[in-house]
Design a protein around this motif. Structure first.
Motif, PDB file in Angstrom:
ATOM      1  N   VAL A  10       0.828  -1.219   0.000  1.00 18.24           N
ATOM      2  CA  VAL A  10       0.000   0.000   0.000  1.00 18.24           C
ATOM      3  C   VAL A  10       0.859   1.263   0.000  1.00 18.24           C
ATOM      4  CG1 VAL A  10      -2.024  -1.079   1.064  1.00 18.24           C
ATOM      5  CG2 VAL A  10      -0.407   0.119   2.514  1.00 18.24           C
ATOM      6  N   GLN A  31      -0.724  -0.080  -6.475  1.00 19.12           N
ATOM      7  CA  GLN A  31      -1.772   0.716  -5.835  1.00 19.12           C
ATOM      8  C   GLN A  31      -3.129   0.063  -6.024  1.00 19.12           C
ATOM      9  OE1 GLN A  31      -1.517   4.832  -6.958  1.00 19.12           O
ATOM     10  NE2 GLN A  31       0.128   5.182  -5.499  1.00 19.12           N
ATOM     11  N   GLU A  32      -3.335  -0.454  -7.217  1.00 15.35           N
ATOM     12  CA  GLU A  32      -4.616  -1.111  -7.501  1.00 15.35           C
ATOM     13  C   GLU A  32      -4.806  -2.328  -6.598  1.00 15.35           C
ATOM     14  OE1 GLU A  32      -6.386  -2.850 -11.494  1.00 15.35           O
ATOM     15  OE2 GLU A  32      -5.387  -0.911 -11.743  1.00 15.35           O
ATOM     16  N   GLN A  58      -5.368  -1.270  -2.973  1.00 14.95           N
ATOM     17  CA  GLN A  58      -6.724  -0.796  -2.677  1.00 14.95           C
ATOM     18  C   GLN A  58      -7.699  -1.969  -2.601  1.00 14.95           C
ATOM     19  OE1 GLN A  58      -7.433   2.267  -1.597  1.00 14.95           O
ATOM     20  NE2 GLN A  58      -5.225   2.474  -1.756  1.00 14.95           N
ATOM     21  N   GLU A  59      -7.475  -2.960  -3.451  1.00 18.89           N
ATOM     22  CA  GLU A  59      -8.322  -4.151  -3.425  1.00 18.89           C
ATOM     23  C   GLU A  59      -8.152  -4.871  -2.080  1.00 18.89           C
ATOM     24  OE1 GLU A  59      -7.635  -6.351  -7.039  1.00 18.89           O
ATOM     25  OE2 GLU A  59      -8.851  -8.011  -6.251  1.00 18.89           O
ATOM     26  N   ARG A  98      -1.546   9.239   4.224  1.00 18.64           N
ATOM     27  CA  ARG A  98      -2.421   8.240   3.596  1.00 18.64           C
ATOM     28  C   ARG A  98      -1.850   6.841   3.833  1.00 18.64           C
ATOM     29  NH1 ARG A  98      -2.179   4.972  -0.478  1.00 18.64           N
ATOM     30  NH2 ARG A  98      -0.473   5.926  -1.640  1.00 18.64           N
ATOM     31  N   GLU A 135      -3.471   3.702   6.031  1.00 19.79           N
ATOM     32  CA  GLU A 135      -3.737   2.383   5.458  1.00 19.79           C
ATOM     33  C   GLU A 135      -2.955   1.305   6.207  1.00 19.79           C
ATOM     34  OE1 GLU A 135      -5.091   4.077   1.125  1.00 19.79           O
ATOM     35  OE2 GLU A 135      -3.081   3.255   1.286  1.00 19.79           O
TER      36      GLU A 135
END
Ligand code: GDP
Length: 386
Positions: free
Chosen positions: A76, A84-85, A88-89, A180, A184
């Motif tokens: 993350v 990043q994808e 986020q998943e 951020r 996370e």
């Protein structure tokens, strides 16, 4: 003496992990059920890390596997679009497993004793069977070129504790970007079963406000005699605090620390509390000797009890989540705007005009915004006039 089975095994073709000139003493036989490739792995280059799937990450986090947790945080933190994808998943998948931890922020000027304090507090909590994650938010590296929190080996004792997980600050970047990633990371730690997450930051710049916006309880460490200005009192850091701790209350410093605590209590009396229904207390501690640490924790627990019962904690988390979403929208809009080709091309000339006093700042901003919207500013002016 090798037995019959072993002798027969030795006569089989030489496996590739055995040197050609291996004499009869070389152990070329392998017990049944043992994987020879596993035997050779301990020498030479370390094995290549397997790419993990989303399920691997989720299962690992559920299993409380710290190596997988560390890799998930790295994922993350990555700026690569593919990561990043995936990141986020992963966050979406672990979301139902988050939210149970006590989120505690700790700040103070460099040298106030943050790492000594967190080490003392964290070790006590771990000894009592709690699982403690420590995350750092330190964007200073992008300003000063050196990290304030990360330069020294910190919290060595705590890092060896089985119940502790310590993660240094994500590397240089804007405060928004670092924050951020830390938020996370905090969620991932919660999903991995850490019941106390401590977010540490240096008391400089805007860091305190950012960390305040991601934790439930915010602790400000102070020392006697460092001056109001230095400790951020003029900046209003005190008003963000749920707990003030005057640290280094030991030895010859104890009397001065007691006076500083009394003064702090007096100041707090006149300020609006950071959390509704919780008058911010000022306490004494010595991170070095451990004195006062358990009272600080008792106060933190009392804070959670009070604010949870009153519904203030739940409300805080809800508004924090909304504010976070909006800050992500702002960040994305700004990024898209400044990455826009027309904006990039015209920015220097518009900046020059403002600097030279030829165009008022507001008119220049509108001009740049028009480029961002794909409208030529002159066309925009004409449209306005119609
Ligand atoms: P940080 O920069 O805020 O993380 O501060 P550190 O934890 O690295 O502490 C800075 C210095 O203060 C170190 O030399 C510590 O040993 C010392 N220190 C920390 N806590 C105490 C304390 O309670 N009493 C005394 N006398 N020294 C302390």
């Amino acid at each position: 003496m090798p037995n019959k089975a072993q002798r027969e095994h030795c006569q089989q073709p030489r496996p590739d992990w055995v040197p050609e000139d291996a004499g009869p003493g070389f152990a070329t036989w392998v017990l049944e059920g043992v994987n020879p490739s596993g035997v050779t792995r301990s020498v030479g280059a370390p094995p290549k890390r397997r790419t993990l799937s989303i399920d691997d990450y989720v299962d690992g986090i559920k299993r409380r596997d710290t190596a997988i947790l560390a890799r998930a945080i790295t994922l993350v933190e990555s700026n690569a679009p593919a990561h990043q994808e995936l990141g986020q998943e992963l966050l979406a998948r672990i979301m139902p497993m988050t939210g149970a931890a006590m989120r505690v922020g700790i700040t103070g000027i460099p040298g106030v004793g943050k790492s000594t304090f967190i080490e003392a507090l964290g070790s006590r909590l771990c000894d009592k069977g709690r699982r403690v994650a420590v995350l750092a938010v330190d964007p200073s590296s992008s300003v000063t070129g050196g990290s304030i929190l990360g330069d020294k080996m910190r919290m060595e004792k705590l890092s060896r504790h089985i119940g502790a997980f310590i993660r240094p600050s994500p590397s240089a970047g804007s405060l928004g970007g670092v924050a951020r990633k830390s938020r996370e990371a905090m969620l991932l730690c919660e999903a991995a079963g850490y019941d106390v997450v401590i977010v540490e930051t240096v008391g400089v710049g805007q860091n305190e406000v950012t960390v305040r916006s991601m934790v439930d309880c915010f602790v400000v460490l102070m020392i006697a005699g460092a001056g109001d200005e230095v400790q951020g009192m003029k900046k209003g850091v005190i008003e963000l605090a749920d707990l003030i701790v005057v640290n280094k209350a030991d030895g010859e410093n104890k009397i001065r620390a007691m006076a500083a605590r009394a003064e702090m209590a007096r100041v707090l009396h006149y300020l609006k509390a950071a959390t509704e229904g919780w008058p911010t207390p000022a306490l004494l501690a010595s991170a070095m000797s451990g004195e006062g640490i358990s009272d600080v924790w008792k106060s933190v627990e009392e804070f959670f009890r009070t604010s949870r019962q009153a519904g203030v904690l739940d409300q805080r988390r809800r508004s924090q989540a909304i504010a976070w979403m909006h800050s992500l929208v702002n960040e994305a809009l700004l990024h898209d705007f400044y990455e826009n080709a027309a904006v990039k091309a015209h920015q220097p000339e518009v900046e020059r005009e403002v600097a030279d006093g030829k165009t008022p700042a507001l008119a220049a901003a509108r001009r740049l915004l028009a480029f961002g919207e794909g409208v030529h500013p002159d066309a925009a002016v004409e449209a306005d006039e119609d």
